[in-house]
Enzyme design. Structure first.
Site, PDB file in Angstrom:
ATOM      1  N   HIS A 142      31.783  33.491  30.535  1.00 36.43           N
ATOM      2  CA  HIS A 142      32.688  32.517  31.139  1.00 36.43           C
ATOM      3  C   HIS A 142      34.098  33.082  31.123  1.00 36.43           C
ATOM      4  CE1 HIS A 142      34.147  28.032  31.348  1.00 36.43           C
ATOM      5  NE2 HIS A 142      34.781  28.813  32.202  1.00 36.43           N
ATOM      6  N   HIS A 164      39.166  46.241  40.127  1.00 39.88           N
ATOM      7  CA  HIS A 164      38.153  47.203  40.551  1.00 39.88           C
ATOM      8  C   HIS A 164      37.296  47.682  39.383  1.00 39.88           C
ATOM      9  CE1 HIS A 164      40.186  50.733  38.767  1.00 39.88           C
ATOM     10  NE2 HIS A 164      41.299  50.070  39.058  1.00 39.88           N
TER      11      HIS A 164
END
Length: 212
Positions: free
Chosen positions: A148, A139
């Protein structure tokens, strides 16, 4: 009546491009072609044709074509994506059908979210990033542009990762950590403190690597 998917043109024809094309097929794209500067030496990438080079983007572009940059290097991917936008190309975002995307999540153009990745509620993912196989963003995550996140990485709640950073396969980051821009985190690392811009770290816990 079913809506026909646009054509998809992928810049790059290496291993990462195969994963991108496979994800696109899972999402219903039928007409998939790749651009590679080794063309015509490279005639095909598995069963996906190589249709030209990066110099042919303008002539291959039209209103019925989506574009995607399938280059693993963060800086090169950023440069090519900027080139596509400057040429008026429409960038698409690819989210694998098996990925789990929570509520109130934003994902930028040109980002790839691969199989079994999880992005939990109220997270923000920037443009041109790669969330690789089975990684998880908990979250309130904040992932910058052209990042990446490698396979199997685990980011706890409210982790911030700035632009063009690479987090290696299987790494873990505890909650509320900030990782700077253009950072490299080595495979299997455990990050328990903030990391400054352009650092190279690895280990458990992650520590700065000696520069050669």
């Amino acid at each position: 009546m079913a809506t026909t998917k646009p054509k998809l043109r992928i810049v790059g024809a290496g291993g990462h491009a195969k994963v991108v094309a496979d994800c696109a097929e899972q999402l219903g794209y039928k007409d998939i072609g790749m651009l590679d500067d080794n063309y015509p030496a490279t005639q095909a990438c598995e069963h996906w044709p190589v249709v030209g080079t990066s110099s042919q983007i303008t002539e291959l572009n039209d209103a019925h074509t989506h574009w995607f940059v399938a280059i693993g290097n963060n800086a090169v991917r950023a440069k090519l994506q900027a080139q596509l936008l400057a040429l008026g190309c429409t960038l698409t975002t690819l989210v694998h059908p098996s990925a789990v995307i929570g509520g109130n999540v934003s994902i930028g153009a040109g980002t790839l979210v691969l199989a079994n990745a999880v992005v939990n509620a109220f997270s923000r993912i920037g443009q041109g990033s790669i969330l690789n196989t089975a990684c998880s963003i908990d979250h309130d995550g904040d992932i910058g542009d052209f990042v990446h996140i490698a396979p199997g990485v685990r980011l706890a709640g409210a982790v911030r990762v700035k632009q063009k950073t690479f987090i290696g396969i299987g790494s873990c980051v505890i909650q509320q950590i900030t990782i700077g821009s253009e950072v490299t985190v080595g495979a299997g690392s455990t990050v328990i403190r903030d990391i400054p811009d352009q650092a190279r770290v690895a280990g458990n816990p992650a520590r700065a690597l000696q520069q050669k």
